[in-house]
Design an enzyme around this catalytic site. Structure first.
Site, PDB file in Angstrom:
ATOM      1  N   ASP A  96      34.442  62.114  75.994  1.00 48.36           N
ATOM      2  CA  ASP A  96      34.220  63.311  76.807  1.00 48.36           C
ATOM      3  C   ASP A  96      35.297  64.536  76.370  1.00 48.36           C
ATOM      4  O   ASP A  96      36.332  63.890  75.844  1.00 48.36           O
ATOM      5  CB  ASP A  96      34.484  63.143  78.128  1.00 48.36           C
ATOM      6  CG  ASP A  96      33.236  62.254  78.751  1.00 48.36           C
ATOM      7  OD1 ASP A  96      32.251  62.312  78.383  1.00 48.36           O
ATOM      8  OD2 ASP A  96      33.704  61.238  79.889  1.00 48.36           O
ATOM      9  N   GLY A  97      34.786  65.796  76.164  1.00 52.23           N
ATOM     10  CA  GLY A  97      35.795  66.691  75.896  1.00 52.23           C
ATOM     11  C   GLY A  97      35.583  67.260  74.596  1.00 52.23           C
ATOM     12  O   GLY A  97      36.456  68.063  74.006  1.00 52.23           O
ATOM     13  N   CYS A  98      34.788  66.750  73.779  1.00 56.54           N
ATOM     14  CA  CYS A  98      34.430  67.061  72.294  1.00 56.54           C
ATOM     15  C   CYS A  98      33.090  67.781  72.403  1.00 56.54           C
ATOM     16  O   CYS A  98      32.062  67.534  72.921  1.00 56.54           O
ATOM     17  CB  CYS A  98      34.220  65.951  71.435  1.00 56.54           C
ATOM     18  SG  CYS A  98      36.054  64.837  71.187  1.00 56.54           S
ATOM     19  N   GLN A  99      33.153  68.877  71.559  1.00 53.36           N
ATOM     20  CA  GLN A  99      31.989  69.830  71.566  1.00 53.36           C
ATOM     21  C   GLN A  99      30.993  68.999  70.928  1.00 53.36           C
ATOM     22  O   GLN A  99      29.919  69.082  70.965  1.00 53.36           O
ATOM     23  CB  GLN A  99      32.638  71.147  71.015  1.00 53.36           C
ATOM     24  CG  GLN A  99      31.326  72.108  70.589  1.00 53.36           C
ATOM     25  CD  GLN A  99      31.944  73.386  70.182  1.00 53.36           C
ATOM     26  OE1 GLN A  99      32.920  73.491  69.728  1.00 53.36           O
ATOM     27  NE2 GLN A  99      30.904  74.442  70.067  1.00 53.36           N
ATOM     28  N   SER A 100      31.561  68.404  69.589  1.00 58.98           N
ATOM     29  CA  SER A 100      30.339  67.753  68.759  1.00 58.98           C
ATOM     30  C   SER A 100      30.331  66.139  69.312  1.00 58.98           C
ATOM     31  O   SER A 100      31.108  65.880  70.351  1.00 58.98           O
ATOM     32  CB  SER A 100      31.090  67.454  67.461  1.00 58.98           C
ATOM     33  OG  SER A 100      31.332  68.573  66.851  1.00 58.98           O
TER      34      SER A 100
END
Length: 118
Positions: free
Chosen positions: A29-33
Site C-alpha cells: 500500500d502507498g506505492c503508485q506502481s
C-alpha cells in the site's frame, strides 16, 4: 541519470517473482506502481522476493531486499537504512516514488515484526 540507470539495472537483475505471490495481500500500500513483496522465514532469517510493474520501482525494491534479505527479524528491526539518505536516493525521486520507498521500508519492517520470535 546514473542513479536511475543503476536502479533499472538492479531491477533487471531481480529474480522473477513466482506468479502465486502476485496477490493483493502481497501488494504494498502507498506505492503508485504495483509492488509485490513476499517474505519467508528460513532458519531464522527473513528472505524477501519482490517484483514491480515499473522499472524504477522494481530497482528500488531490488535495492532494499538486497540489503535486508538474509537477516534476522530483530536485525531488520534494529537497522537504520541510512544509506538511502547517504546515496541521495530520496532527493532524486519524485514525491510519489519517495512515498512508495517509505511504504516499502514500512512493509519490510512489518514483516520483521510479525515474524520476530517473542
Amino acid at each position: 541519470m546514473d542513479k536511475y540507470q543503476m536502479l533499472i539495472d538492479l531491477g533487471n537483475e531481480l529474480a522473477p517473482l513466482d506468479e502465486r505471490y502476485k496477490t493483493e495481500s502481497n501488494l504494498i500500500d502507498g506505492c503508485q506502481s504495483r509492488v509485490w513483496l513476499q517474505c519467508d522465514l528460513h532458519n531464522g532469517l527473513l528472505v524477501f522476493t519482490a517484483d514491480s510493474d515499473a522499472l524504477i520501482t522494481k530497482g528500488i525494491i531490488a535495492l532494499l531486499i538486497r540489503i535486508v534479505s538474509g537477516h534476522t527479524p530483530q536485525e531488520i528491526l534494529d537497522t537504520e537504512l541510512y544509506f538511502i539518505d547517504r546515496i541521495g536516493l530520496k532527493e532524486h525521486l519524485s514525491p510519489t516514488r519517495s512515498n512508495g520507498l517509505l511504504s516499502m521500508v514500512k512493509q519490510i519492517k512489518m514483516y520483521a515484526l510479525a515474524l520476530k520470535k517473542s
